[in-house]
Enzyme design. Structure first.
Site, short mmCIF file in Angstrom:
data_model
loop_
_atom_site.label_atom_id
_atom_site.label_comp_id
_atom_site.label_asym_id
_atom_site.label_seq_id
_atom_site.Cartn_x
_atom_site.Cartn_y
_atom_site.Cartn_z
CB SER A 50 -26.30 7.26 -24.27
OG SER A 50 -25.12 8.07 -23.94
CG ASP A 82 -29.13 3.00 -25.59
OD1 ASP A 82 -29.42 2.14 -25.73
OD2 ASP A 82 -27.67 3.56 -25.59
CG HIS A 83 -29.50 1.93 -21.32
ND1 HIS A 83 -29.75 1.06 -20.74
CD2 HIS A 83 -28.08 2.07 -22.02
CE1 HIS A 83 -28.84 -0.20 -21.07
NE2 HIS A 83 -28.36 0.31 -22.34
CB ALA A 213 -24.28 -6.29 -28.85
CB SER A 214 -18.83 -3.86 -28.23
OG SER A 214 -19.56 -2.60 -29.02
P1 13P Z 1 -21.29 -1.85 -25.56
O1 13P Z 1 -20.69 -1.27 -24.32
O2 13P Z 1 -20.95 -3.56 -26.29
O3 13P Z 1 -20.75 -0.94 -26.80
O4 13P Z 1 -22.53 -1.79 -25.83
C1 13P Z 1 -23.37 -0.21 -26.20
C2 13P Z 1 -24.97 -0.44 -25.48
O5 13P Z 1 -25.67 -1.65 -25.08
C3 13P Z 1 -25.70 0.36 -25.89
O6 13P Z 1 -27.21 0.77 -25.06
O1 G3H Z 2 -24.77 1.73 -22.86
C1 G3H Z 2 -24.28 3.19 -22.95
C2 G3H Z 2 -23.49 3.39 -23.90
O2 G3H Z 2 -22.83 3.09 -24.24
C3 G3H Z 2 -23.99 4.96 -23.40
O3 G3H Z 2 -22.91 5.47 -22.73
O4 G3H Z 2 -24.46 6.55 -21.25
O5 G3H Z 2 -21.22 6.90 -21.39
O6 G3H Z 2 -23.09 7.11 -23.35
P1 G3H Z 2 -22.35 7.29 -21.82
ZN ZN Z 3 -27.50 -0.63 -23.42
#
Ligand code: 13P
Ligand code: G3H
Ligand code: ZN
Length: 309
Positions: A50, A82-83, A213-214
Site C-alpha cells: 500500500s 495496492d490502492h 476479504a479477510s
Molecule cells: P482486509 O482488511 O479484509 O484484509 O482487506 C485487505 C485489502 O483489501 C487490501 O487491499
Molecule cells: O486496504 C488497505 C490495506 O489493508 C492496507 O492498509 O494502508 O494501512 O497499509 P494500509
Molecule cells: Zn483493499
C-alpha cells in the site's frame, strides 16, 4: 525467475476456478512468512504494497526483499501496488520495478475514474505492467452504511462492462458486500453473489478482484483478547463464501487484516509467556510462523491455488 505479472496467473485461475491470494507486506517477516507458505504449497502468490506500507518500509527495501524471496523460493511472485491513489504513485511503482499496479479511482465519479484509470493503463502497458482498477464503493459498518440496502454502492454490471471496455484495465475490483478491516458485517456475513453473477455474464473470462476479504479468524481475535488486547466483536468473510467467490471469476483475493491479527496475537502471547525476553527475533519469529500457517490454510483450503505452478 524474476517477478511476473498477474496475466498468466489470472488466465489459469479463471479457467480452473480458483483464486490467487494477494497479501499485504510491510516488513521482512511478513514477506518471508507468505512466500515460505506459498513455496511449501507450490502456489503462485501476489505480494502487495500500500502507499502507507511504501512510506513505512521504503520502496527499495520492499523491492529488494521481494527479489530475495524470489531467489529463496523460486516461485512465481507478482509485486503489486495496492490502492494506488493517483497517477504519480502508479508511475513511480511502474518505473521502480513493480509488475502490477492498482489505480483506485473509486472515490471519483464514473467519468473521472475512467479518465484516471485510462491514463495509468496507457503508461503501465507501455512498460509491460498490468493494471487493476476499482468500480463501486466498498462500504462497511464503520461508515454506518447499511450495505445491503445501499445498492448504489455495489458495482453496477453494466458500468463494469463499459468501464473495462473504455479503460483497458486488466482486472477489476468490485464491491459486492465486503469492506476493509476487522468489522465487516453487522449481522450474518453475506455477499451479493447475484451481482457477481451478473458482472461475470457481462465480462466473461475477465479476472475480478475481491478486496476486504479477510476471514478475521476467531482463534486469533480470541488470542489477542486473552493476552490483553481489546478487539470487540470482529466479524469477517467466512472461508466458504471466499471459496465460492473463487469459483465465480474472482481471481485475486486481498488479505491484510488476517495477517495483522495473526502477528499481533502471537506477539502478545509471546510477551505474556516470556516477559523476560528482549530478543526481537524470538517474538518476530513466532509472528512469521503464524503468518505462514494462515497463508497455507488460505492457499490450500480456501483459494485453491496449491500445486498450480
Ligand atoms: P482486509 O482488511 O479484509 O484484509 O482487506 C485487505 C485489502 O483489501 C487490501 O487491499
Ligand atoms: O486496504 C488497505 C490495506 O489493508 C492496507 O492498509 O494502508 O494501512 O497499509 P494500509
Ligand atoms: Zn483493499
Amino acid at each position: 525467475m524474476g517477478l511476473v505479472t498477474t496475466k498468466e496467473m489470472f488466465e489459469k485461475a479463471y479457467s480452473q476456478g480458483y483464486a490467487i491470494g494477494a497479501f499485504n507486506v510491510n516488513n521482512m517477516e511478513i514477506v518471508q512468512g507468505i512466500t515460505e507458505a506459498a513455496k511449501e504449497c507450490n502456489s503462485p502468490v501476489i505480494l502487495q504494497v500500500s502507499g502507507s506500507a511504501r512510506k513505512y518500509a521504503k520502496h527499495s527495501y520492499l523491492t529488494h526483499m521481494v527479489q530475495a524471496a524470489i531467489e529463496e523460493t523460486g516461485i512465481p511472485i507478482a509485486l503489486h501496488l495496492d490502492h494506488g491513489a493517483d497517477f504519480e504513485i502508479c508511475k513511480s511503482c511502474i518505473d521502480g520495478g513493480f509488475t502490477s499496479v492498482m489505480i483506485d479511482g473509486s472515490k471519483y465519479d464514473f467519468e473521472q475514474n475512467v479518465a484516471l484509470t485510462k491514463q495509468v493503463v496507457e503508461y503501465a502497458h507501455a512498460h509491460g505492467v498490468v493494471v487493476e482498477a476499482e468500480l463501486g464503493k466498498l462500504a462497511g459498518i464503520e461508515d454506518d452504511v447499511n450495505v445491503s440496502s445501499e445498492d448504489s454502492n455495489f458495482t453496477s454490471p453494466d458500468e463494469a462492462l463499459e468501464f473495462v471496455e473504455r479503460t483497458g484495465c486488466d482486472s477489476l475490483a468490485i464491491a459486492i458486500g465486503t469492506s476493509h478491516g476487522a468489522y465487516k458485517f453487522k449481522g450474518e456475513p453475506k455477499l451479493r453473489f447475484d451481482i457477481l453473477e451478473r458482472i461475470q455474464e457481462k465480462l466473461p473470462n475477465y479476472p475480478l478482484v475481491l478486496h476486504g476479504a479477510s476471514t478475521v479468524i476467531q482463534e486469533y481475535v480470541e488470542k489477542c483478547n486473552h493476552f490483553g488486547g481489546q478487539i470487540p466483536g470482529a466479524q469477517g468473510v467466512p472461508d466458504e463464501i471466499l471459496h465460492k467467490a473463487s469459483t465465480m471469476g474472482i481471481c485475486k483475493i486481498n488479505v491484510d487484516t488476517d495477517l495483522r491479527l495473526a502477528m499481533t496475537a502471537s506477539i502478545r502471547e509471546y510477551f505474556t509467556l516470556h516477559p523476560e525476553e528482549i530478543d526481537p527475533r524470538k517474538y518476530l519469529g513466532v509472528a512469521r510462523e503464524a503468518i505462514k500457517s494462515i497463508v497455507k490454510h488460505k492457499i490450500v483450503d480456501v483459494f485453491g491455488s496449491s500445486n498450480k505452478i
